[in-house]
Design a protein around this motif. Structure first.
Motif, PDB file in Angstrom:
ATOM      1  N   ILE A 295       0.834  -1.203   0.000  1.00 44.23           N
ATOM      2  CA  ILE A 295       0.000   0.000   0.000  1.00 44.23           C
ATOM      3  C   ILE A 295       0.867   1.251   0.000  1.00 44.23           C
ATOM      4  O   ILE A 295       0.620   2.204  -0.751  1.00 44.23           O
ATOM      5  CB  ILE A 295      -0.951  -0.004   1.205  1.00 44.23           C
ATOM      6  N   GLU A 296       1.903   1.257   0.828  1.00 42.53           N
ATOM      7  CA  GLU A 296       2.800   2.406   0.885  1.00 42.53           C
ATOM      8  C   GLU A 296       3.472   2.646  -0.474  1.00 42.53           C
ATOM      9  O   GLU A 296       3.542   3.779  -0.955  1.00 42.53           O
ATOM     10  CB  GLU A 296       3.868   2.185   1.961  1.00 42.53           C
ATOM     11  N   LYS A 297       3.929   1.570  -1.088  1.00 45.55           N
ATOM     12  CA  LYS A 297       4.560   1.679  -2.397  1.00 45.55           C
ATOM     13  C   LYS A 297       3.546   2.134  -3.447  1.00 45.55           C
ATOM     14  O   LYS A 297       3.856   2.968  -4.312  1.00 45.55           O
ATOM     15  CB  LYS A 297       5.158   0.327  -2.800  1.00 45.55           C
ATOM     16  N   GLY A 298       2.322   1.588  -3.368  1.00 47.03           N
ATOM     17  CA  GLY A 298       1.285   1.957  -4.326  1.00 47.03           C
ATOM     18  C   GLY A 298       0.933   3.426  -4.252  1.00 47.03           C
ATOM     19  O   GLY A 298       0.738   4.087  -5.278  1.00 47.03           O
ATOM     20  N   VAL A 299       0.843   3.957  -3.034  1.00 47.61           N
ATOM     21  CA  VAL A 299       0.529   5.375  -2.865  1.00 47.61           C
ATOM     22  C   VAL A 299       1.675   6.244  -3.375  1.00 47.61           C
ATOM     23  O   VAL A 299       1.458   7.272  -4.023  1.00 47.61           O
ATOM     24  CB  VAL A 299       0.238   5.694  -1.379  1.00 47.61           C
ATOM     25  N   GLN A 300       2.898   5.840  -3.091  1.00 42.03           N
ATOM     26  CA  GLN A 300       4.072   6.598  -3.550  1.00 42.03           C
ATOM     27  C   GLN A 300       4.138   6.659  -5.066  1.00 42.03           C
ATOM     28  O   GLN A 300       4.474   7.693  -5.651  1.00 42.03           O
ATOM     29  CB  GLN A 300       5.355   5.974  -2.999  1.00 42.03           C
ATOM     30  N   GLU A 301       3.798   5.549  -5.719  1.00 47.09           N
ATOM     31  CA  GLU A 301       3.939   5.471  -7.171  1.00 47.09           C
ATOM     32  C   GLU A 301       2.706   5.980  -7.924  1.00 47.09           C
ATOM     33  O   GLU A 301       2.821   6.510  -9.032  1.00 47.09           O
ATOM     34  CB  GLU A 301       4.224   4.028  -7.591  1.00 47.09           C
ATOM     35  N   ASN A 302       1.535   5.813  -7.319  1.00 50.30           N
ATOM     36  CA  ASN A 302       0.294   6.125  -8.037  1.00 50.30           C
ATOM     37  C   ASN A 302      -0.594   7.153  -7.358  1.00 50.30           C
ATOM     38  O   ASN A 302      -1.600   7.564  -7.926  1.00 50.30           O
ATOM     39  CB  ASN A 302      -0.521   4.837  -8.249  1.00 50.30           C
ATOM     40  N   GLY A 303      -0.252   7.541  -6.135  1.00 49.80           N
ATOM     41  CA  GLY A 303      -1.019   8.567  -5.441  1.00 49.80           C
ATOM     42  C   GLY A 303      -2.446   8.151  -5.148  1.00 49.80           C
ATOM     43  O   GLY A 303      -2.729   7.001  -4.795  1.00 49.80           O
ATOM     44  N   ILE A 304      -3.359   9.090  -5.374  1.00 50.16           N
ATOM     45  CA  ILE A 304      -4.771   8.883  -5.042  1.00 50.16           C
ATOM     46  C   ILE A 304      -5.380   7.736  -5.841  1.00 50.16           C
ATOM     47  O   ILE A 304      -6.282   7.050  -5.360  1.00 50.16           O
ATOM     48  CB  ILE A 304      -5.562  10.179  -5.306  1.00 50.16           C
ATOM     49  N   SER A 305      -4.899   7.522  -7.045  1.00 46.48           N
ATOM     50  CA  SER A 305      -5.479   6.470  -7.888  1.00 46.48           C
ATOM     51  C   SER A 305      -5.363   5.107  -7.227  1.00 46.48           C
ATOM     52  O   SER A 305      -6.213   4.234  -7.439  1.00 46.48           O
ATOM     53  CB  SER A 305      -4.788   6.444  -9.265  1.00 46.48           C
ATOM     54  N   PHE A 306      -4.331   4.900  -6.421  1.00 44.39           N
ATOM     55  CA  PHE A 306      -4.169   3.612  -5.753  1.00 44.39           C
ATOM     56  C   PHE A 306      -5.240   3.425  -4.684  1.00 44.39           C
ATOM     57  O   PHE A 306      -5.788   2.329  -4.516  1.00 44.39           O
ATOM     58  CB  PHE A 306      -2.780   3.505  -5.122  1.00 44.39           C
ATOM     59  N   LEU A 307      -5.566   4.492  -3.948  1.00 44.86           N
ATOM     60  CA  LEU A 307      -6.642   4.428  -2.955  1.00 44.86           C
ATOM     61  C   LEU A 307      -7.967   4.132  -3.640  1.00 44.86           C
ATOM     62  O   LEU A 307      -8.738   3.280  -3.180  1.00 44.86           O
ATOM     63  CB  LEU A 307      -6.727   5.747  -2.182  1.00 44.86           C
ATOM     64  N   ILE A 308      -8.242   4.814  -4.734  1.00 46.08           N
ATOM     65  CA  ILE A 308      -9.492   4.586  -5.466  1.00 46.08           C
ATOM     66  C   ILE A 308      -9.573   3.135  -5.937  1.00 46.08           C
ATOM     67  O   ILE A 308     -10.604   2.471  -5.787  1.00 46.08           O
ATOM     68  CB  ILE A 308      -9.601   5.535  -6.675  1.00 46.08           C
ATOM     69  N   PHE A 309      -8.470   2.646  -6.480  1.00 43.55           N
ATOM     70  CA  PHE A 309      -8.446   1.272  -6.995  1.00 43.55           C
ATOM     71  C   PHE A 309      -8.701   0.256  -5.892  1.00 43.55           C
ATOM     72  O   PHE A 309      -9.495  -0.672  -6.060  1.00 43.55           O
ATOM     73  CB  PHE A 309      -7.099   0.995  -7.669  1.00 43.55           C
ATOM     74  N   THR A 310      -8.021   0.403  -4.743  1.00 49.74           N
ATOM     75  CA  THR A 310      -8.159  -0.584  -3.671  1.00 49.74           C
ATOM     76  C   THR A 310      -9.512  -0.504  -2.979  1.00 49.74           C
ATOM     77  O   THR A 310      -9.927  -1.464  -2.334  1.00 49.74           O
ATOM     78  CB  THR A 310      -7.041  -0.435  -2.623  1.00 49.74           C
ATOM     79  N   ARG A 311     -10.199   0.620  -3.092  1.00 53.56           N
ATOM     80  CA  ARG A 311     -11.562   0.710  -2.564  1.00 53.56           C
ATOM     81  C   ARG A 311     -12.567   0.118  -3.547  1.00 53.56           C
ATOM     82  O   ARG A 311     -13.557  -0.482  -3.154  1.00 53.56           O
ATOM     83  CB  ARG A 311     -11.923   2.166  -2.250  1.00 53.56           C
ATOM     84  N   LEU A 312     -12.306   0.280  -4.828  1.00 51.59           N
ATOM     85  CA  LEU A 312     -13.187  -0.309  -5.843  1.00 51.59           C
ATOM     86  C   LEU A 312     -12.992  -1.817  -5.929  1.00 51.59           C
ATOM     87  O   LEU A 312     -13.959  -2.571  -6.058  1.00 51.59           O
ATOM     88  CB  LEU A 312     -12.898   0.310  -7.215  1.00 51.59           C
TER      89      LEU A 312
END
Length: 221
Positions: free
Chosen positions: A114-131
């Motif tokens: 998750i930390e790596k995903g946020v660093q690399e993709n920002g908000i889009s990673f949060l949206i993706f993991t919630r969807l």
């Protein structure tokens, strides 16, 4: 450490008193909610918050909400409860138990991804993991609390991104409760699955738009 001790105590009592078993007993929980009348709305929301904060099994709550209250009301209660739960967990992780979480989970694979995903993709990673719930729902909130993301941004995006799946689950459960399993229902399930899959391609586009709005807003300050 006080909060961590509280979590341990709650988990122990939840197991000993049969609360965890109740959360996975769809029919029994449904009847309890229906018997409570409108108070069941508050109980359902409170249940969702407790499940999120104390990392209890809550994977069937949306289904129970749909069975007990129908697709629309059940969906609204599900998204309200889930949003409150994840926001409270996020606040706890960011401000109250941050040091412990860093110490306890900094080497955990889920947290690192998750930390790596946020660093690399920002908000889009949060949206993706919630969807697309590729990580456990409750753990996600505590993991995101360790990132620089603000409470406001996390809460709003989580609320919006969780809506499609929440209403899909409750409406499908409601359909099963009222009409049973049928060919048309299987078609609806297939369409819902395709719809949720297509939504998983949107996060980067939404993220770019949000970041653009943030930039414009900051320039106006």
């Amino acid at each position: 450490m006080g909060f961590i001790f509280l979590i341990v105590v709650v988990l122990f009592l939840a197991n000993q008193l049969g609360f965890v078993r109740l959360l996975t007993d769809i029919e029994n929980l449904r009847h309890i909610l229906e018997d409570l009348g409108w108070i069941g709305y508050l109980f359902f929301i409170s249940l969702s918050v407790v499940v999120a904060v104390f990392l209890l099994p809550g994977q069937f709550l949306a289904i129970v909400g749909g069975l007990a209250y129908g697709g629309l009301v059940g969906g609204c209660l599900t998204i309200i409860g889930a949003s409150l739960g994840c926001t409270i967990s996020f606040v706890i992780g960011k401000f109250l138990a941050r040091d412990y979480i860093l110490q306890r989970f900094k080497n955990d694979a889920t947290f690192q991804k998750i930390e790596k995903g946020v660093q690399e993709n920002g908000i889009s990673f949060l949206i993706f993991t919630r969807l697309v719930p590729i990580f456990p729902f409750a753990i996600q909130s505590y993991a995101y609390a360790l990132t620089p993301m603000s409470v406001k941004k996390f809460s709003l995006i989580s609320f919006l991104a969780m809506m499609p799946a929440s209403f899909t689950y409750t409406f499908m459960a409601s359909e099963i409760a009222t009409k049973g399993i049928s060919f048309s229902l299987l078609i609806e399930l297939a369409i819902a699955g395709i719809f949720l899959s297509l939504l998983s391609y949107l996060p980067k586009k939404i993220s770019r738009k949000i970041n653009r709005l943030d930039t414009e807003y900051n320039k106006m300050k």
